[in-house]
Design a protein around this motif. Structure first.
Motif, PDB file in Angstrom:
ATOM      1  N   ILE A  95     -15.296  13.470 -37.519  1.00 45.04           N
ATOM      2  CA  ILE A  95     -15.214  13.357 -39.041  1.00 45.04           C
ATOM      3  C   ILE A  95     -14.936  14.719 -39.766  1.00 45.04           C
ATOM      4  O   ILE A  95     -14.105  14.738 -41.044  1.00 45.04           O
ATOM      5  CB  ILE A  95     -16.424  12.788 -39.516  1.00 45.04           C
ATOM      6  CG1 ILE A  95     -16.737  11.481 -38.857  1.00 45.04           C
ATOM      7  CG2 ILE A  95     -16.798  12.997 -41.038  1.00 45.04           C
ATOM      8  CD1 ILE A  95     -18.335  10.963 -39.277  1.00 45.04           C
ATOM      9  N   THR A  96     -15.179  16.003 -39.250  1.00 47.90           N
ATOM     10  CA  THR A  96     -14.944  17.010 -39.877  1.00 47.90           C
ATOM     11  C   THR A  96     -13.353  17.272 -39.720  1.00 47.90           C
ATOM     12  O   THR A  96     -12.818  17.690 -40.815  1.00 47.90           O
ATOM     13  CB  THR A  96     -15.645  18.167 -39.077  1.00 47.90           C
ATOM     14  OG1 THR A  96     -16.873  17.921 -38.793  1.00 47.90           O
ATOM     15  CG2 THR A  96     -15.256  19.549 -39.623  1.00 47.90           C
ATOM     16  N   TRP A  97     -12.669  16.957 -38.790  1.00 47.23           N
ATOM     17  CA  TRP A  97     -11.202  17.011 -38.510  1.00 47.23           C
ATOM     18  C   TRP A  97     -10.558  16.178 -39.596  1.00 47.23           C
ATOM     19  O   TRP A  97      -9.615  16.815 -40.382  1.00 47.23           O
ATOM     20  CB  TRP A  97     -10.722  17.018 -37.296  1.00 47.23           C
ATOM     21  CG  TRP A  97     -10.803  18.089 -36.401  1.00 47.23           C
ATOM     22  CD1 TRP A  97     -11.523  18.322 -35.338  1.00 47.23           C
ATOM     23  CD2 TRP A  97      -9.801  19.116 -36.199  1.00 47.23           C
ATOM     24  NE1 TRP A  97     -11.124  19.631 -34.754  1.00 47.23           N
ATOM     25  CE2 TRP A  97     -10.079  19.935 -35.256  1.00 47.23           C
ATOM     26  CE3 TRP A  97      -8.695  19.282 -37.284  1.00 47.23           C
ATOM     27  CZ2 TRP A  97      -9.161  21.111 -35.162  1.00 47.23           C
ATOM     28  CZ3 TRP A  97      -7.671  20.367 -36.963  1.00 47.23           C
ATOM     29  CH2 TRP A  97      -8.225  21.330 -36.053  1.00 47.23           C
ATOM     30  N   LEU A  98     -11.002  14.831 -39.655  1.00 44.27           N
ATOM     31  CA  LEU A  98     -10.462  14.030 -40.687  1.00 44.27           C
ATOM     32  C   LEU A  98     -10.433  14.402 -42.082  1.00 44.27           C
ATOM     33  O   LEU A  98      -9.435  14.280 -42.709  1.00 44.27           O
ATOM     34  CB  LEU A  98     -10.880  12.863 -40.392  1.00 44.27           C
ATOM     35  CG  LEU A  98     -10.615  11.938 -39.172  1.00 44.27           C
ATOM     36  CD1 LEU A  98     -11.277  10.556 -39.024  1.00 44.27           C
ATOM     37  CD2 LEU A  98      -9.070  11.629 -39.095  1.00 44.27           C
ATOM     38  N   ALA A  99     -11.785  14.943 -42.380  1.00 48.77           N
ATOM     39  CA  ALA A  99     -12.004  15.455 -43.652  1.00 48.77           C
ATOM     40  C   ALA A  99     -11.134  16.564 -44.196  1.00 48.77           C
ATOM     41  O   ALA A  99     -10.448  16.820 -45.261  1.00 48.77           O
ATOM     42  CB  ALA A  99     -13.452  15.841 -43.940  1.00 48.77           C
TER      43      ALA A  99
END
Length: 248
Positions: A120-124
């Motif tokens: 999720i951090t990477w996607l954000a």
């Protein structure tokens, strides 16, 4: 050569970013559902990501003394930063690999909370970079004042705030142009502005932007035609020869 590549990336940035997203989607699917194909794609995509990140570092140094004329807005805008396009592309590869790895772990019943949080951090991060690169122009001079926008907020400085933007003595190619305001209460900030009192100059010559701001602060009669080609030609002539009697 780098300047031509950067200009092409900016000019076709929407197509470039869409192609990057397509490749990232294929990579995520390959890693998640076809591990052998994912392994074959790993090396070439890693090389492409490294090349894109290197190009982003080089492109940061390209800061022309010019504006992009946007008559439909109307505005004079700083050129769209090529480094943002390359930077976003560089992060798409690792981001898609994280998504694919999460899918593979989920299929095997081995997914963990840490995996989900990291993905999720990477996607954000990738989403933020993509949106920033897609938008293009950071700073705009408009008839009513100066605007700086990014995905999380904006800074609007009316000409009536009497902004003063000076390049610090000894600074070669600063990436930000600090401003002071004679009427700070007129300055509007929304969301999380990139800066409370500075303009981004990572895609434009800071001295050129500073000179243009000083010109319109001192010559309010020209503000209403900001955004026209005729006014842009007049502005360039005036900035090139400020003492040559170019005012009319």
């Amino acid at each position: 050569m780098i300047s031509e590549v950067s200009a092409a990336a900016v000019r076709h940035r929407h197509a470039v970013l869409l192609l990057g997203l397509l490749v990232a989607g294929v990579n995520a699917a390959a890693v998640g559902f076809a591990s052998s194909l994912g392994q074959e794609l790993f090396t070439p995509l890693l090389l492409l990501a490294v090349a894109a990140l290197l190009l982003s570092v080089i492109a940061v140094g390209i800061r022309p003394a010019c504006f992009v004329v946007l008559p439909q807005v109307p505005a004079f805008a700083t050129p769209a930063p090529a480094w943002k396009v390359f930077f976003a592309l560089g992060f798409l590869g690792p981001g898609s690999a994280n998504v694919g790895a999460l899918v593979r772990s989920a299929r095997a019943g081995l997914v963990s909370t840490l995996d989900v949080v990291m993905t999720i951090t990477w996607l954000a991060l990738v989403a933020l970079l993509i949106v920033e690169a897609w938008r293009g122009h950071d700073v705009r001079l408009r008839p009513h004042g100066i605007e700086q926008r990014w995905v999380l907020g904006s800074l609007t400085v009316p000409w009536e705030a009497v902004p003063a933007a000076q390049v610090p003595p000894g600074a070669d190619r600063p990436s930000r142009l600090r401003m002071t305001f004679a009427e700070p209460l007129l300055v509007r900030r929304r969301g999380l502005p990139w800066s409370w009192n500075a303009l981004r100059t990572d895609s434009v010559d800071a001295r050129f932007l500073s000179a243009a701001i000083r010109h319109y602060v001192g010559h309010p009669e020209h503000r209403t035609v900001i955004g026209s080609q005729a006014e842009y030609r007049r502005l360039l002539a005036q900035l090139a020869d400020p003492d040559g009697g170019g005012e009319h």
